[in-house]
Enzyme design. Structure first.
Site, mmCIF file in Angstrom:
data_model
loop_
_atom_site.group_PDB
_atom_site.id
_atom_site.type_symbol
_atom_site.label_atom_id
_atom_site.label_comp_id
_atom_site.label_asym_id
_atom_site.label_seq_id
_atom_site.Cartn_x
_atom_site.Cartn_y
_atom_site.Cartn_z
ATOM 1 N N ALA A 14 1.058 -1.161 -0.075
ATOM 2 C CA ALA A 14 0.012 0.274 -0.079
ATOM 3 C C ALA A 14 0.650 1.504 0.163
ATOM 4 C CB ALA A 14 -0.881 -0.109 1.486
ATOM 5 N N PHE A 113 -10.020 -19.853 -5.997
ATOM 6 C CA PHE A 113 -10.264 -19.452 -4.812
ATOM 7 C C PHE A 113 -11.507 -19.383 -3.831
ATOM 8 C CE2 PHE A 113 -6.428 -17.303 -2.029
ATOM 9 C CZ PHE A 113 -5.195 -17.799 -2.970
ATOM 10 N N GLN A 233 -9.580 -12.047 10.599
ATOM 11 C CA GLN A 233 -9.587 -13.285 10.096
ATOM 12 C C GLN A 233 -8.542 -14.329 10.560
ATOM 13 O OE1 GLN A 233 -8.777 -13.302 5.461
ATOM 14 N NE2 GLN A 233 -10.722 -14.250 5.912
ATOM 15 N N HIS A 235 -6.449 -17.652 9.402
ATOM 16 C CA HIS A 235 -6.505 -18.469 7.868
ATOM 17 C C HIS A 235 -6.625 -20.079 8.357
ATOM 18 C CE1 HIS A 235 -4.585 -20.225 4.382
ATOM 19 N NE2 HIS A 235 -4.883 -18.805 3.606
ATOM 20 N N LEU A 245 2.500 -19.169 6.739
ATOM 21 C CA LEU A 245 1.381 -19.487 5.750
ATOM 22 C C LEU A 245 1.126 -20.648 4.816
ATOM 23 C CD1 LEU A 245 -1.785 -18.538 4.929
ATOM 24 C CD2 LEU A 245 0.128 -16.618 4.020
ATOM 25 N N GLU A 248 -4.520 -20.884 0.538
ATOM 26 C CA GLU A 248 -5.389 -21.344 -0.150
ATOM 27 C C GLU A 248 -5.505 -21.600 -0.953
ATOM 28 O OE1 GLU A 248 -8.833 -18.425 1.510
ATOM 29 O OE2 GLU A 248 -10.008 -18.554 -0.550
ATOM 30 N N ARG A 281 -12.937 -18.155 4.680
ATOM 31 C CA ARG A 281 -12.253 -18.782 5.396
ATOM 32 C C ARG A 281 -12.806 -18.858 7.061
ATOM 33 N NH1 ARG A 281 -6.697 -15.030 3.574
ATOM 34 N NH2 ARG A 281 -6.010 -16.753 1.816
ATOM 35 N N HIS A 346 -4.751 -14.234 10.747
ATOM 36 C CA HIS A 346 -4.208 -14.224 9.330
ATOM 37 C C HIS A 346 -3.979 -12.155 9.118
ATOM 38 C CE1 HIS A 346 -2.459 -14.654 5.371
ATOM 39 N NE2 HIS A 346 -3.523 -14.175 4.996
ATOM 40 N N ARG A 381 -12.919 -11.594 4.801
ATOM 41 C CA ARG A 381 -12.377 -10.543 3.505
ATOM 42 C C ARG A 381 -11.563 -12.143 3.388
ATOM 43 N NH1 ARG A 381 -7.072 -11.152 1.924
ATOM 44 N NH2 ARG A 381 -5.732 -12.476 4.071
#
Lengths: 610, 312
Positions: A14, A113, A233, A235, A245, A248, A281, A346, A381
């Site tokens: 970002a 996904f 969230q 995961h 991680l 996904e 998720r 996550h 999300r």
């Protein structure tokens, strides 16, 4: 003192996107970041970036599935702005040279996904974030944008009017980690916070150790509301020992989840009869923990994720990084045996309240990426939407801060006519430890020029750091942080019940009391990570409190927020965003309705089934 | 390895240089001080240093106690140096005995030692999953990422030192500026003139070409390769394996076009470019992302030769 038009705090996806956009809009930009840009946590994102690129896909579907995934707690204008703009952003990355995985015809590869009916997730192996981060940093180098790396921003320079809506942000104060020098950064146009998530609030997390909620806490203390913080969230596939991680993408490519009895539980126990492993998720995380809690977990802790049947060739082509991670961090050869996985913290769906242009309640203060909440993820999300979010809203924040013409936002910020105060009594007095100098700049807006305000803020920050360094004895910040992480991991996790949440609020308040006696043992001014972590810990405490309080107050079950005694989504009562505002050192809780009417369509809440 | 000797010398040199600059740094920090006597701030700092020394001694004793009582501890010997703190301006090694748990990495052990024994122990780290590249260290005589090095694979005591051939800032933290400069010297950004007109139209790349550059794109800028390279150690101007790999990543990308490839080859053919590489493979050996760095440099040499032949 340093002076720029736009100061970007943080250099993950970002921050870099915002800096490039601001520079292209003609602003003189500097990035101030506590890591070197290529060390940012965006690099750890694996799965991909969602965009309706394919001719058979549609922007409307992407928007709809994002709203549905959010459990109808996202704001339609944010979601639609996002879905509309993301294809151009992804192609832009491609044009900056990003090495996406490719289809036979040379187009960007996309894969399925969770929570989406179209294979919409563009990817680069299982290291999409790494490629995205490096590609954007390359563009920053190309443009000669100034980067202050290993400078830790500790405070925003904000005027101190009573009403946050009247305040203005003029810059920031930062410590040069290498030398301990404290300096002011005057931003003529605006400051953009892009400091990432708050994973360090939890003990078991996929997040980097650096993800200590710095930007959220700074904005919060400067009077900007934090929005929807209870929606964390988890995961479903993280390695049990470290929290590393497992993308996904493994399930997207066809990976299967098994319990200790060898059952494909997503189907056999009816958690998601259609989507199975590719349900969203929150659904998969709860399914896994239910299996463990009902005695069908492996070693009472985790389940298995199996991708062996995909074949070595496909695994190496699309998921090679996963094979390395399983080997290095869990000692498992994923080509030969299933991987142990369990849910881990996550992503923070909530964050600093902004409108679609990244603008916060305080004039000149922007936020983008995971630290922000433009409200497009709502209560849950979708995988692949966070890299996408940081591109769209990073770009808009950069442009807006630089003074470029940009559409009027539709999402209001701050207290509005339809806002309501929370009917909520906390189990313990919140906030107000009184450890820090005034949250907003000394001197106020009346007398001082922006430059004087920055100077004043630098002085007060120097005094505060000196005090931390000079304190004789006290409590080590690592102990305090561990206490917060323990209680949050125990009580504010995937499954939440009232007593536990109350305990968490009390424990966080206890940590706050301990923090009054925090001290820095390392006397050095050179690369004092002891000091940096002591300052970070304050941020972890403040943000943990907003999460626990928001979760305790929200008596319903929506998205990632599960409550033992409230097993239903209560749309009549709770179709609204949670806000926590820091008013005179005390958190205050209030609500504002969700915006479900978009330009493309109205998003009528429906039961979410997968 | 013969680099060990060089390593010590480097660290000492670094220590000397840093100590010299220390006085200036100090006076800058204490801006409020009256020139004649130590300021109250300075006195407090000295007192704090003494207290820190006391605490360190206490922590050492505690460490020994824990080591004596725990069934299974791991012995770390960690390089220490701080130009800013009396008693640490000469490099030395500290011993830590950390309770061992299954799956523990070198980074885990360092964090445990820092959080439980000595908060001043300084090292970089962030993602702890081998992607941020910030914790490359010299562990048991070799450049490794601390976060992906299992303690159980190391012989004890586990020697933990900063990356050789870099200036030490403090403890295990080295100055990365030179590395970043070399990376930036090869124009590490995509440059193409062949974009489709429609802004929503992708510029395509063949699967084969993506495969050619794939490994080179995995670099995480950890600097392990640069630190292991004897040529880079002896010649500060040599671009080094990481930067040349970055040059390879773009030079071999078909989307940039022939003119740009020629420009890139000119950069890497310069005096301190590819021809300095002596194919010792030490970079390839230590790369935590398994990038075939030496091969990439050789490929660039081949391209450079082909490119020259065009004109001869």
């Amino acid at each position: 003192m340093y002076e720029y038009d736009v100061i970007v705090v943080g250099a993950g996806g970002a921050g870099l996107r915002a800096a490039i956009a601001a520079q292209e809009a003609g602003a003189d930009v500097a990035i101030v970041t506590k890591l070197h840009p290529v060390r940012s946590h965006t690099g750890a994102a694996e799965g991909g970036v969602n965009a309706a690129l394919h001719p058979d896909d549609s922007v409307e579907d992407h928007a709809y599935e994002t709203m549905k995934g959010s459990d109808y707690l996202a704001d339609a204008p944010a979601v639609e702005t996002f879905a509309e703009n993301i294809p151009r952003e992804v192609v832009q990355l491609e044009r900056w040279g990003m090495a996406f995985s490719r289809e036979e015809d040379g187009r960007i590869s996309q894969r399925p996904f969770g929570g989406m009916a179209f294979p919409r997730t563009a990817y680069a192996g299982a290291e999409t974030g790494h490629h995205l981060l490096h590609t954007m940093y390359e563009q920053v180098v190309k443009r000669g944008i100034t980067v202050f790396d290993e400078w830790y921003v500790t405070k925003l320079v904000v005027t101190d009017e009573d009403d946050p809506a009247d305040r203005t942000c003029h810059g920031a104060v930062a410590i040069d980690i290498a030398t301990g020098e404290i300096a002011g950064f005057h931003a003529r146009n605006g400051v953009i916070l892009a400091t990432g998530g708050a994973g360090q609030v939890f003990e078991h997390t996929t997040n980097a150790i650096s993800n200590s909620a710095d930007g959220m806490a700074m904005a919060y203390r400067a009077g900007v509301p934090l929005e929807d913080m209870e929606f964390i969230q988890f995961h479903p596939t993280t390695l049990p020992s470290t929290g590393v991680l497992i993308t996904e993408g493994v399930r997207g490519e066809g990976g299967i989840l098994y319990n200790a009895e060898g059952e494909r539980f997503m189907f056999e126990h009816g958690y998601a009869n259609n989507a199975g492993e590719l349900a969203s998720r929150d659904v998969v995380s709860r399914a896994e923990l239910t299996e463990v809690n009902e005695g069908r977990g492996i070693e009472d802790e985790y389940v298995h994720l199996d991708m062996r049947h995909l074949g070595e060739e496909r695994i190496i082509d699309r998921l090679e990084n996963i094979v390395h991670l399983a080997e290095d961090f869990e000692g498992v050869d994923a080509l030969e045996e299933p991987m142990p996985v369990k849910p881990g913290c996550h992503y923070t769906m909530g964050g600093i309240e902004t409108d679609e242009n990244g603008q916060t309640r305080v004039d000149g203060l922007y936020a983008a990426g995971e630290c922000a909440c433009v409200s497009m993820h709502g209560a849950n999300r979708l995988g692949g939407n966070s890299l996408a979010e940081l591109l769209v809203f990073g770009e808009r924040a950069g442009r807006d801060a630089a003074g470029d013409e940009i559409e009027e936002p539709e999402i209001p910020t701050g207290w509005t006519d339809n806002a309501e105060e929370a009917d909520f009594v906390p189990p313990v007095e919140l906030g107000a430890a009184g450890v820090e100098p005034a949250a907003v700049a000394d001197g106020g807006a009346m007398a001082a020029s922006p430059v004087e305000l920055v100077e004043n803020a630098v002085e007060s920050e120097r005094a505060w750091v000196d005090q931390l360094l000079e304190r004789d004895d006290g409590v080590n910040h690592a102990q305090i942080r561990a206490r917060v992480q323990d209680t949050m991991g125990q009580h504010v996790n995937v499954f939440r019940e009232e007593k536990g949440l109350e305990q968490a609020v009390r424990d966080v308040q206890e940590a706050r009391k301990l923090y009054r006696e925090v001290h820095v043992e390392d006397p050095s001014r050179t690369f004092n990570t002891d000091l940096i972590q002591a300052l970070e810990t304050r941020n972890v405490i403040d943000v943990a409190e907003t999460i626990a309080v928001g979760a305790l107050a929200r008596e319903e079950f929506r998205g990632a927020h599960w409550r033992e005694k409230h097993q239903r989504r209560k749309d009549d009562e709770w179709l609204k965003h949670t806000f926590v505002s820091w008013n005179d050192g005390e958190p205050q809780l209030w609500y504002r309705p969700v915006l479900l009417e978009g330009e493309m369509q109205n998003y009528e809440p429906k039961e979410r089934s997968y | 390895m013969s680099t060990d000797a060089t390593e010590t010398t480097d660290a000492e040199t670094a220590a000397e240089t840093e100590t010299e600059t220390d006085a200036t740094a100090d006076s800058e920090v204490a801006t409020d001080a009256k020139p004649e006597a130590p300021s109250p701030g300075e006195q407090r700092r000295q007192a704090k240093q003494e207290r820190a020394a006391d605490r360190e001694a206490a922590a050492d004793r505690e460490a020994e106690d824990i080591a004596a009582s725990a069934d299974n501890t791991v012995h770390l010997r960690v390089f220490r140096y701080d130009p800013d703190v009396e008693g640490k301006t000469e490099p030395y090694f500290d011993d830590f005995h950390v309770p061992f748990t299954k799956g523990m990495t070198v980074l885990d052990a360092l964090i445990w030692a820092r959080d439980n024994y000595d908060p001043s122990l300084t090292f970089r780290h962030s993602c702890r999953q081998a992607i941020c590249g910030s914790d490359a260290l010299f562990v048991n005589g070799r450049q490794r990422l601390a976060c992906k090095t299992q303690i159980s694979d190391m012989s004890e005591p586990v020697m933990v030192e900063p990356l050789p051939h870099s200036e030490v800032e403090k403890d295990l933290v080295v100055d990365m500026e030179h590395f970043y400069d070399q990376m930036e010297a090869v124009e590490p950004y995509f440059q193409t003139n062949e974009l489709p007109e429609d802004e929503l139209e992708e510029q395509r790349q063949s699967r084969e070409n993506r495969e050619t550059i794939k490994m080179s794109t995995r670099c995480i800028w950890c600097s392990a390769c640069m630190s292991s390279c004897n040529i880079a150690a002896g010649n500060n101007e040599y671009l080094g394996p990481a930067a040349l790999n970055k040059a390879y990543r773009f030079a071999m990308d078909e989307r940039e076009g022939e003119d740009m490839k020629q420009h890139r080859l000119e950069i890497i053919e310069e005096e301190n470019g590819v021809w300095r590489c002596q194919t010792q493979f030490s970079c390839t050996e230590v790369c935590p992302k398994d990038i075939p760095l030496t091969e990439h440099i050789q490929a660039l040499k081949r391209e450079a030769v082909k490119h020259n032949l065009k004109f001869w």
